[in-house]
Scaffold this active site. Structure first.
Site, short mmCIF file in Angstrom:
data_model
loop_
_atom_site.label_atom_id
_atom_site.label_comp_id
_atom_site.label_asym_id
_atom_site.label_seq_id
_atom_site.Cartn_x
_atom_site.Cartn_y
_atom_site.Cartn_z
N MET A 1 0.83 -1.20 0.00
CA MET A 1 0.00 0.00 0.00
C MET A 1 0.86 1.25 0.00
O MET A 1 0.64 2.19 -0.78
CB MET A 1 -0.94 -0.01 1.20
N ASP B 1 10.43 3.40 6.12
CA ASP B 1 10.18 2.08 6.70
C ASP B 1 11.23 1.83 7.77
O ASP B 1 12.20 2.59 7.90
CB ASP B 1 10.22 0.99 5.63
N VAL C 1 1.03 1.54 7.81
CA VAL C 1 1.71 0.42 8.47
C VAL C 1 0.69 -0.68 8.79
O VAL C 1 -0.48 -0.58 8.44
CB VAL C 1 2.44 0.88 9.75
N GLU D 1 -2.04 -3.25 10.14
CA GLU D 1 -3.37 -2.96 10.68
C GLU D 1 -3.46 -3.40 12.15
O GLU D 1 -4.09 -4.42 12.47
CB GLU D 1 -4.45 -3.67 9.85
N LYS E 1 0.06 1.30 15.04
CA LYS E 1 -0.26 2.60 14.45
C LYS E 1 -0.09 3.72 15.46
O LYS E 1 0.38 4.82 15.12
CB LYS E 1 -1.68 2.58 13.88
N SER F 1 -8.52 0.04 6.53
CA SER F 1 -9.78 -0.40 5.93
C SER F 1 -10.82 -0.79 6.98
O SER F 1 -11.99 -0.93 6.66
CB SER F 1 -9.53 -1.60 5.00
N HIS G 1 -8.69 5.72 3.21
CA HIS G 1 -8.72 4.30 2.84
C HIS G 1 -8.48 4.16 1.35
O HIS G 1 -9.37 4.44 0.53
CB HIS G 1 -10.08 3.70 3.25
N GLU H 1 -11.55 6.44 -0.02
CA GLU H 1 -12.56 6.68 1.01
C GLU H 1 -11.93 7.49 2.14
O GLU H 1 -10.98 7.05 2.79
CB GLU H 1 -13.08 5.33 1.53
N ASN I 1 -16.31 -1.30 3.01
CA ASN I 1 -16.21 -2.65 3.57
C ASN I 1 -17.49 -3.08 4.28
O ASN I 1 -17.79 -4.27 4.38
CB ASN I 1 -15.02 -2.75 4.52
#
Length: 733
Positions: A336, A355, A412, A414, A419, A441, A462, A474, A512
């Site tokens: 992503m 990263d 990063v 989920e 986070k 998401s 999103h 989104e 979703n």
């Protein structure tokens, strides 16, 4: 408001210049047609005029097509007999273009004046249909220009003569990609395809056009001469017959019978090739009227053009100053993050890609390099542009490099804890005005915002995977998200040329929330003993691009397991999908994790190519002797999604039904022919929808319970778009 102007030079060459005021590209409306009609009469009647050049006053383009807002309103303004009003209006435009095409010749093809279309660049839709009615088409060698007839992409087909002229000029086979696929070409490819006659350097365009006009060219169109044979043959010619058999199979295979425009287009060509040219134009007009009278076409135009464009232009943007992004920090260089970095750099934004390890950050940047190399191989970009894009991306582990960023996009793992730690580390390195966006998401934005000292500057973004291909983004507002953060997110999405929707924070947000029930309903039916192939084909036959089983294979079964476990932990006894979990967890335990493991609901070969549905599925969940009707399976799959969309509107998660429809089509491919969930309910009728949901509830449970808002609209006899259609009325509250 003058759209066309006329000038006549000393050699008697008239130039008609199309220049729509206030528009970056010409678009045709009814006033424009009236002006063009009057000018055609003018130049044909003027003895001093030897010939005509039709060109554009816009740099780099001829015309972008018909104003689809006008097309959308044509039916409403057509009076008590809308079909007749539409047909008469379309035939009036055919009359104008036929007058242009005949150029003042008599019935014996004598006399007349040569008319050439000089295209500075892009010519789409009516912007190509008008040149096709001219006697010669010269295009400037502009590699950025797009020439074609893309109407099929928004639910209609070229109905101002383009379908008939192109198919008679190129033959059914030659015209097929341009008409049925909406294929666009640059000028040189358009010449190779036979669409334009000549390509010249931009600075020579008008000079060459004048030379052609004064060369005493033959101007009779081939179909106006006796004995003309359409390339490839007519439907009852042996070769033509085979072409139409193949085209019919292709159209039905690709559209599954749910897109009326493609079938109407093919019918127009098939019937039109068996009659004289003027009758063929009348047949085209009848089929175009048929399409415009179909609610599917109106819904597609509204969602895929009018509403999509409104959202992209900031229809729901807060009234704050410009928040254009100049430097973005992307945290996390996985799939992503790498995609977000790529599209940002392509938009001219400076990118810092971070990263934990330098090799991971470098790998994320290498994704852009690989993508651009493929673009060079396909001649979509150049080595110079590749270097420009890569130069904008700094891959590093150093958070100090984020200095000067006005937007952070965190992408990063989920996990709330991960986070939160990243959020704190980033905010310590950036300025106080930097907006922080988290790409997630499923995780609640309000909860994630607790890691920030400025929750009003914290927002969810999103992205859909793969980022560079998926057009929807989104944007999710937490409980304390401020207007500037929303504006920043919207301006950023506009910069990267994607379509935004803005929703409020709730479990699974909007997309979703609707996708997961669709997948779950398909899996639930498999457990019940419904034939898996029936589930998959029912979905495709109603316009879904992927069946629910294929979709879960693509997104990965272990991700579904993870989401199910997290949802069950949050909902406790209220969790409704235990029956689905049995199937999903069993698949995961079998090591069938979807496409990524070359084993899922489908079988895959060693190269990852999808085959048939896995036969082990029926061994575990035997197919019942009695199978449901196709329509019942389709209603279960559609209402599983649509009812969640209505509930999202009821609860204020979704604030604008335009976003609900556009988001559904672009985000997960909800039956594009329908215009989206709310448009589909309006086509179906709220009263009928209530009947069906009551029947489904009685047979399958409360997940199909009728929302109060749907009952209310059914009782009023209205529609969702009547009540929430545009502007301020689009808001549910």
């Amino acid at each position: 408001m003058t759209q066309f102007t006329k000038s006549i030079d000393a050699d008697g060459v008239a130039t008609l210049t199309w220049d729509t005021p206030g528009k970056s590209m010409n678009v045709m409306n009814m006033e424009g047609f009236q002006e063009l009609d009057a000018l055609i009469d003018d130049v044909l009647a003027d003895d001093a005029v030897k010939g005509v050049i039709l060109t554009s006053g816009k740099e780099g383009s001829f015309a972008g097509g018909m104003d689809l807002n006008i097309i959308a309103k044509m039916k409403e303004s057509a009076g008590d007999n809308p079909a007749k009003g539409l047909f008469d209006g379309i035939m009036a435009t055919h009359k104008i273009l036929r007058k242009l095409e005949r150029g003042g010749m008599d019935d014996k093809n004598k006399g007349g004046k040569p008319i050439v279309a000089a295209l500075p660049g892009t010519a789409l839709g009516i912007g190509l249909e008008i040149p096709l009615a001219c006697h010669y088409i010269i295009a400037a060698d502009n590699p950025k220009a797009k020439i074609g007839l893309p109407e099929i992409m928004v639910g209609i087909f070229p109905g101002m003569g383009g379908t008939t002229r192109l198919s008679w000029k190129l033959g059914a086979m030659g015209a097929s990609p341009l008409l049925l696929e909406g294929k666009l070409n640059d000028p040189k490819k358009a010449k190779s395809a036979g669409v334009v006659d000549e390509v010249v350097a931009p600075e020579e365009l008008l000079t060459r056009a004048k030379e052609w006009v004064l060369s005493e060219p033959k101007i009779v169109k081939p179909w106006d001469e006796k004995g003309y044979k359409i390339p490839g043959g007519t439907p009852y010619h042996p070769a033509g017959f085979m072409t139409f058999v193949g085209a019919s199979a292709m159209v039905n295979g690709n559209t599954k019978g749910v897109y009326p425009a493609a079938k109407a287009l093919l019918s127009s060509v098939y019937e039109g090739m068996q009659v004289p040219f003027d009758t063929a134009l009348k047949i085209e007009a009848r089929w175009f009227t048929n399409v415009l009278m179909n609610p599917s076409s109106s819904a597609m135009i509204r969602s895929l053009f009018i509403n999509k464009e409104a959202l992209e232009k900031g229809a729901n943007r807060p009234d704050v100053a410009d928040e254009k992004v100049s430097k973005v920090g992307v945290i996390g260089a996985g799939m992503m993050g790498a995609g977000i970095a790529l599209v940002s750099a392509q938009a001219g934004i400076e990118v810092v890609l971070i990263d934990q390890k330098q090799e991971a950050a470098d790998k994320g940047k290498a994704y852009s390099e690989s993508y651009l190399d493929k673009g060079i191989a396909r001649k979509k970009t150049t080595p110079e542009k590749k270097q420009e894009v890569l130069a904008r991306i700094t891959a590093t582990t150093d958070y100090a490099a984020l200095s000067g960023c006005d937007l952070i996009v965190e992408a990063v793992f989920e996990d709330v804890g991960v986070k939160a730690a990243v959020t704190k580390e980033v905010l310590a390195a950036v300025g106080p005005d930097c907006i922080f966006a988290t790409n997630t998401s499923t995780l609640p934005i309000t909860e994630l915002a607790k890691a920030s000292d400025n929750p009003e500057q914290f927002i969810g973004i999103h992205f859909f995977s793969p980022v560079e291909k998926m057009m929807l983004v989104e944007i999710i507002k937490g409980q304390q998200t401020g207007s500037r953060a929303v504006a920043k997110a919207l301006d950023y999405v506009r910069q990267i040329r994607k379509t935004p929707i803005v929703v409020n924070d709730a479990r699974f947000f909007y997309a979703n929330r609707c996708i997961i029930p669709y997948i779950n309903e398909g899996i639930r039916m498999v457990k019940e003993g419904v034939e898996p192939a029936l589930v998959e084909n029912a979905a495709k036959l109603v316009g879904m691009p992927l069946g629910p089983l294929q979709l879960v294979d693509e997104t990965s079964i272990d991700l579904g397991v993870k989401i199910a476990k997290a949802t069950k932990a949050a909902m406790g006894d209220a969790y409704p999908d235990g029956a689905v979990d049995e199937v999903l967890f069993w698949m995961a335990d079998e090591g069938r994790l979807g496409r990524k493991s070359n084993a899922g609901f489908y079988s895959y070969d060693d190269k990852g190519k999808r085959g048939l549905l896995w036969d082990g599925l029926e061994a575990k969940y035997p197919v019942a002797d009695e199978q449901p009707d196709l329509s019942e399976v389709q209603h279960r799959l559609l209402f599983a999604q649509v009812l969640e969309a209505v509930r999202a509107l009821e609860e204020g998660v979704l604030e604008d039904i335009r976003e609900g429809d556009v988001g559904a089509i672009l985000g997960w491919g909800f039956a594009p022919w329908s215009g989206g969930p709310f448009s589909w309910l309006d086509i179906l009728g709220a009263e009928r929808a209530v009947e069906l949901t009551e029947s489904l509830t009685a047979a399958h449970g409360d997940r199909f319970a009728t929302p109060a808002l749907l009952r209310e609209i059914a009782a009023s006899g209205g529609t969702f778009y009547d009540r929430f259609g545009t502007g301020a009325d689009a808001k549910a509250a």
